[in-house]
Design an enzyme around this catalytic site. Structure first.
Site, mmCIF file in Angstrom:
data_model
loop_
_atom_site.group_PDB
_atom_site.id
_atom_site.type_symbol
_atom_site.label_atom_id
_atom_site.label_comp_id
_atom_site.label_asym_id
_atom_site.label_seq_id
_atom_site.Cartn_x
_atom_site.Cartn_y
_atom_site.Cartn_z
ATOM 1 N N ASP A 1 52.267 -44.699 -10.174
ATOM 2 C CA ASP A 1 52.204 -43.345 -9.607
ATOM 3 C C ASP A 1 52.528 -42.384 -10.752
ATOM 4 O OD1 ASP A 1 52.599 -40.894 -8.446
ATOM 5 O OD2 ASP A 1 53.931 -41.612 -6.858
ATOM 6 N N TYR B 1 44.681 -35.858 -8.178
ATOM 7 C CA TYR B 1 44.470 -35.495 -6.773
ATOM 8 C C TYR B 1 43.162 -34.715 -6.775
ATOM 9 C CZ TYR B 1 45.374 -33.547 -2.139
ATOM 10 O OH TYR B 1 45.291 -33.200 -0.813
ATOM 11 N N TYR C 1 43.491 -26.864 -6.444
ATOM 12 C CA TYR C 1 43.075 -27.953 -7.336
ATOM 13 C C TYR C 1 42.902 -27.433 -8.767
ATOM 14 C CZ TYR C 1 39.850 -31.316 -9.522
ATOM 15 O OH TYR C 1 39.240 -32.195 -10.393
ATOM 16 N N LYS D 1 45.248 -28.408 -12.023
ATOM 17 C CA LYS D 1 44.643 -29.062 -13.199
ATOM 18 C C LYS D 1 44.867 -28.193 -14.444
ATOM 19 C CE LYS D 1 42.295 -32.329 -13.363
ATOM 20 N NZ LYS D 1 42.595 -33.766 -13.596
HETATM 21 N N1 LIG Z 1 34.896 -35.875 -9.297
HETATM 22 C C1 LIG Z 1 34.565 -34.726 -9.868
HETATM 23 O O1 LIG Z 1 33.571 -34.069 -9.469
HETATM 24 C C2 LIG Z 1 35.360 -34.184 -11.018
HETATM 25 C C3 LIG Z 1 34.976 -32.964 -11.591
HETATM 26 C C4 LIG Z 1 35.706 -32.465 -12.670
HETATM 27 C C5 LIG Z 1 36.794 -33.166 -13.156
HETATM 28 N N2 LIG Z 1 37.162 -34.336 -12.565
HETATM 29 C C6 LIG Z 1 38.327 -35.039 -13.087
HETATM 30 O O2 LIG Z 1 37.905 -36.306 -13.578
HETATM 31 C C7 LIG Z 1 38.979 -37.255 -13.452
HETATM 32 C C8 LIG Z 1 38.471 -38.508 -12.773
HETATM 33 O O3 LIG Z 1 37.963 -38.126 -11.494
HETATM 34 P P1 LIG Z 1 37.236 -39.153 -10.514
HETATM 35 O O4 LIG Z 1 35.980 -38.536 -10.076
HETATM 36 O O5 LIG Z 1 37.231 -40.511 -11.130
HETATM 37 O O6 LIG Z 1 38.263 -39.096 -9.293
HETATM 38 P P2 LIG Z 1 38.639 -40.201 -8.209
HETATM 39 O O7 LIG Z 1 37.493 -41.123 -7.968
HETATM 40 O O8 LIG Z 1 39.209 -39.439 -7.074
HETATM 41 O O9 LIG Z 1 39.766 -41.040 -8.933
HETATM 42 C C9 LIG Z 1 41.064 -40.544 -9.097
HETATM 43 C C10 LIG Z 1 42.008 -41.699 -9.003
HETATM 44 O O10 LIG Z 1 43.328 -41.217 -9.152
HETATM 45 C C11 LIG Z 1 44.161 -42.004 -8.303
HETATM 46 N N3 LIG Z 1 45.381 -41.292 -7.989
HETATM 47 C C12 LIG Z 1 45.593 -40.296 -7.118
HETATM 48 N N4 LIG Z 1 46.886 -39.944 -7.120
HETATM 49 C C13 LIG Z 1 47.509 -40.741 -8.029
HETATM 50 C C14 LIG Z 1 48.847 -40.851 -8.483
HETATM 51 N N5 LIG Z 1 49.840 -40.095 -7.998
HETATM 52 N N6 LIG Z 1 49.117 -41.779 -9.437
HETATM 53 C C15 LIG Z 1 48.141 -42.581 -9.930
HETATM 54 N N7 LIG Z 1 46.871 -42.545 -9.520
HETATM 55 C C16 LIG Z 1 46.560 -41.615 -8.580
HETATM 56 C C17 LIG Z 1 43.311 -42.244 -7.061
HETATM 57 O O11 LIG Z 1 43.776 -43.395 -6.394
HETATM 58 P P3 LIG Z 1 43.881 -43.382 -4.787
HETATM 59 O O12 LIG Z 1 42.509 -42.982 -4.292
HETATM 60 O O13 LIG Z 1 44.239 -44.802 -4.488
HETATM 61 O O14 LIG Z 1 44.937 -42.387 -4.442
HETATM 62 C C18 LIG Z 1 41.926 -42.441 -7.675
HETATM 63 O O15 LIG Z 1 41.656 -43.823 -7.906
HETATM 64 C C19 LIG Z 1 40.098 -36.520 -12.706
HETATM 65 O O16 LIG Z 1 41.018 -36.035 -13.639
HETATM 66 C C20 LIG Z 1 39.379 -35.347 -12.044
HETATM 67 O O17 LIG Z 1 40.255 -34.246 -11.833
HETATM 68 C C21 LIG Z 1 36.457 -34.882 -11.512
#
Ligand SMILES: NC(=O)c1ccc[n+]([C@@H]2O[C@H](COP(=O)([O-])OP(=O)(O)OC[C@H]3O[C@@H](n4cnc5c(N)ncnc54)[C@H](OP(=O)(O)O)[C@@H]3O)[C@@H](O)[C@H]2O)c1
Length: 306
Positions: free
Chosen positions: A59, A84, A148, A152
């Site tokens: 976490d 998140y 959000y 970030k």
């Molecule tokens: N998706 C987008 O469109 C987007 C756009 C811009 C930037 N980003 C950034 O890109 C990065 C990767 O995003 P993604 O799309 O791979 O997101 P994702 O699929 O939601 O993955 C995020 C992961 O973080 C885990 N997580 C949540 N709370 C946590 C905590 N307290 N400690 C440890 N792990 C935790 C989640 O696990 P659980 O589900 O088990 O909680 C999930 O596996 C993030 O930094 C996000 O902000 C994403």
């Protein structure tokens, strides 16, 4: 033989995490392109030792757990993907979003510095308000409009100048939960969709982002980098394009405005938050065009076991 670099990935089971772990192990993930190598260097399954951690394993909002993870794994590079990411839900859970996105990122920057590891922290286009009227460069002032985006951005501010911050946008991967799958499911089941045509941004294939992260892991440049597929688009254009690939006609996708969304989303999104990625393109090479990325996702989702 040179020693493998040890890479710790937080959020290692998330959308970007699974693709990054694949690349670091020398495999091209679903949705990836074997010929895309932004640093012109091939993958090597012996180059990295990968430790991908799930939320259950670590976490990131816990100081004790972050310290223990770094102390036990002693990584050369930490890629911080845990976040998140529920943009609308964050409006009603600001404390939790802040604990993960702000506190967690600060804890990882502190721990990486203490243990001599390089931190690569992934952030978002939602740090911008979207009213510039042109693509955002790395130096542009941030002004987040959602919980959000704010959490970030505040996480970015807790990073050190030696850390590498990667801002990306509209991420979609074959194994991720994202809008492209919803559109494709509706297209194949004969339904139609309505999507906004007044929000402009840059699509990012999670596989292409992951391959770009491999280049940044090798280079450890520090500073802020914008990484996204080439070209700007809207959600309506993405929907129409996916419909075309899946054989649907012009009537599949209808453009609407943000004000027509019902119910109205809780979080405010930037009207135009496309990322200028020329810094990354100059130092490495540009990511493929967004249609190429979306077409790969639609093609490779057929390989998913559902
Ligand atoms: N998706 C987008 O469109 C987007 C756009 C811009 C930037 N980003 C950034 O890109 C990065 C990767 O995003 P993604 O799309 O791979 O997101 P994702 O699929 O939601 O993955 C995020 C992961 O973080 C885990 N997580 C949540 N709370 C946590 C905590 N307290 N400690 C440890 N792990 C935790 C989640 O696990 P659980 O589900 O088990 O909680 C999930 O596996 C993030 O930094 C996000 O902000 C994403």
């Amino acid at each position: 033989m040179s020693q493998a670099q040890r890479i710790l990935v937080t959020g290692g089971y998330g959308q970007v995490g699974v693709d990054l772990v694949d690349y670091l192990m020398g495999r091209v993930p679903l949705g990836g392109r074997a010929d895309f190598a932004p640093d012109q260097r091939p993958l090597d399954s012996e180059e990295f030792e990968v430790i991908g951690l799930s939320h259950h394993d670590l976490d990131v909002s816990s100081p004790e757990q972050v310290e223990a993870a770094l102390a036990h794994t002693r990584p050369d590079v930490v890629v911080h993907l845990a976040a998140y990411t529920a943009v609308d839900r964050a409006e009603t859970e600001p404390d939790l979003a802040r604990a993960v996105n702000t506190t967690g990122t600060g804890l990882l920057s502190d721990a990486a510095a203490r243990h001599g590891a390089h931190l690569i922290a992934v952030s978002t286009d939602y740090v911008f308000d979207g009213v510039k009227g042109a693509a955002y460069v790395e130096e542009d002032a941030t002004n987040p409009q959602s919980v959000y985006g704010l959490t970030k951005r505040d996480g970015e501010l807790l990073c050190r100048s030696a850390d590498t911050i990667v801002r990306t946008s509209w991420v979609m991967g074959v194994r991720g939960k994202n809008v492209a799958h919803i559109i494709a499911d509706r297209a194949t089941s004969g339904q139609s969709v309505r999507f906004v045509s007044d929000q402009t941004g840059t699509v990012t294939s999670s596989a292409d982002l992951a391959r770009a992260l491999v280049a940044l892991i090798r280079a450890r440049p520090g500073g802020v980098w914008h990484v996204a597929n080439t070209g700007t688009t809207t959600w309506f254009e993405i929907a129409r394009f996916i419909g075309e690939i899946l054989g649907r006609g012009e009537d599949f996708a209808t453009p609407i405005t943000t004000s027509e969304l019902s119910p109205a989303p809780l979080a405010t999104r930037p009207p135009r938050s496309d990322l200028d990625t020329s810094k990354f393109a100059r130092a490495f090479s540009p990511l493929p065009e967004w249609r190429d990325a979306v077409a790969r996702l639609v093609r490779d989702r057929e390989h998913l076991v559902r």
